[in-house]
Scaffold this active site. Sequence first.
Site, mmCIF file in Angstrom:
data_model
loop_
_atom_site.group_PDB
_atom_site.id
_atom_site.type_symbol
_atom_site.label_atom_id
_atom_site.label_comp_id
_atom_site.label_asym_id
_atom_site.label_seq_id
_atom_site.Cartn_x
_atom_site.Cartn_y
_atom_site.Cartn_z
ATOM 1 N N ARG A 1 -7.691 18.009 3.374
ATOM 2 C CA ARG A 1 -8.493 18.215 2.170
ATOM 3 C C ARG A 1 -9.852 18.801 2.550
ATOM 4 O O ARG A 1 -10.399 18.468 3.592
ATOM 5 C CB ARG A 1 -8.666 16.895 1.418
ATOM 6 C CG ARG A 1 -7.428 16.431 0.694
ATOM 7 C CD ARG A 1 -7.576 15.016 0.146
ATOM 8 N NE ARG A 1 -7.060 14.019 1.084
ATOM 9 C CZ ARG A 1 -7.190 12.710 0.928
ATOM 10 N NH1 ARG A 1 -7.840 12.222 -0.108
ATOM 11 N NH2 ARG A 1 -6.684 11.868 1.819
ATOM 12 N N ASN B 1 0.886 -1.167 0.000
ATOM 13 C CA ASN B 1 0.000 0.000 0.000
ATOM 14 C C ASN B 1 0.921 1.213 0.000
ATOM 15 O O ASN B 1 1.456 1.598 1.036
ATOM 16 C CB ASN B 1 -0.902 -0.026 1.237
ATOM 17 C CG ASN B 1 -1.960 1.067 1.216
ATOM 18 O OD1 ASN B 1 -1.851 2.039 0.474
ATOM 19 N ND2 ASN B 1 -2.974 0.923 2.036
#
Length: 392
Positions: A240, A9
Site C-alpha cells: 500500500r 483474526n
Amino acid sequence: MTGSLLVLNTGSSSIKFQVFALGRDGPERRLKGLLDGIRVHPHLEVKDEAGTVLLDKDLGDHAENVGAAVEHVLTFLQDALDDGGLVAIGHRVVHGGRRFEGPARITAETLAEIEALVPLAPLHQPNSIAPIRTIQALRPDLPQVACFDTVFHRGHAELADRFAIPEALDREGVRRYGFHGLSYAFIAERLRELDPELAGGRVVAAHLGSGASLCAIQEGRSIETTMGFTALDGLPMGTRPGRLDAGVILYLMQQGWDAKKIERMLYHECGLLGLSGVSNDVRELKASQDPRAGFALDYFAHRIAQETALLATSMGGIDGFVFTAGIGERSASIRANVAKRLAWLGMALDDEANGADAPLISSTDSRIVVRVIPTDEEAMIARQTLKVLDLG
C-alpha cells in the site's frame, strides 16, 4: 469458571486464531493456529503455547471461503478442548466507525451496524463479518464479541480527525479513524508495566508490519495516528502506498482507470513492492542486490521519520519511541535507519542492544527512550471480550 475463549483474526485468505483457558489470573494462552490459503490451497496448522505442532493438515477443496474455514477451526477445537469447551469468541473487527466507542457483544443490532460500515473498509470488514455469521448459524448459543481496531483512537480532538472538505461529507463519516488500535492499546498497557514514567509521557509507537502505521500516545491515550479514513493512509506499507496526493487518483481516472483497477493498484501493487519491483517482504529486500530494494527500505525509514516529527508536533515533543509488530520487533537495520534520521531529535541507539533485539535499545546519552515491545492483539481481544461478558 472453566472453559476456553477463542480469538479470531480473519483476513481475506487466512484465519489466525488463538485459544485462551479461563482462570483466576485471567486468560492463559493454550493454542495458536493459522488456516491460510483459503480458496486456493487451504492448510491448517495448530501449535500449543510451547510451539509444538499439534496439527499440520491440508484441507483439499474443503475451505472455499472464510465461513467454511471457520467450520474447520470449530471442528478441531471441539475435539481438542477438554476443559468444558468454548464459552465465548472474540473477533478483531477493523472498523467501528463513529458508532462503537468500545468492544461490543454481537447482537442482531450490532451486527447490522457493523455491516453498515462495509463501504468504509470494503476489503477488511466483510472478512470480519463472515465468521460471525457462520458461528451464529452453527453455535447460536455461543456469545461473540467484536473488538474494534478504531476504538483506541476515538478520543482524538477534532483537529486530528477532520479533513478540510465540506462538512456534509464529514457528517457522512468521511473523516480520519485510525487503525491498529488493538495493537496500540496493548502497547500502552504493556508500557505501563515496563516503564510507568515513560508511559505517562509522550510516546510514538510504530506498528511496522505488512500494514504499517504510527500512533502518538500521550499519558496512555491516542492523540493522533498516521492511518486515516482507510488503511491506505500514512506510511508506505508492503503493498500500500501510504500518503498519496489525491490528484494521482484523478489523473488515473482521466486515463481511463476504473475503480476496480485503482483499488487493486492501491492495495496490492504499491508500497515496498511498487518501489522495489522485487518484493513486499523486508527480509527479501534486505537480501536483494537490486538497488531498488535498498531505495525502498530507505524510503520506508525516511517516511517513518517524517511522520514521527508530525506526531511529535501534536504532542508538543517526544519522550519515547516504541517499535512493534513483525518488522519493528525483528529488523535491527530498519530501526537503525529510522534512528539515524531522527538523530536531530536526540534519538540514539545502543548498537549492541539493537542488534540483539533487546527490550531497551536506546543508548545512555539518547534524549529519547527507545524500546522494542512485542505486540499481542489477540491477548487484548481476549481481555476485552472477557470484560464485555463479565467473565474476567
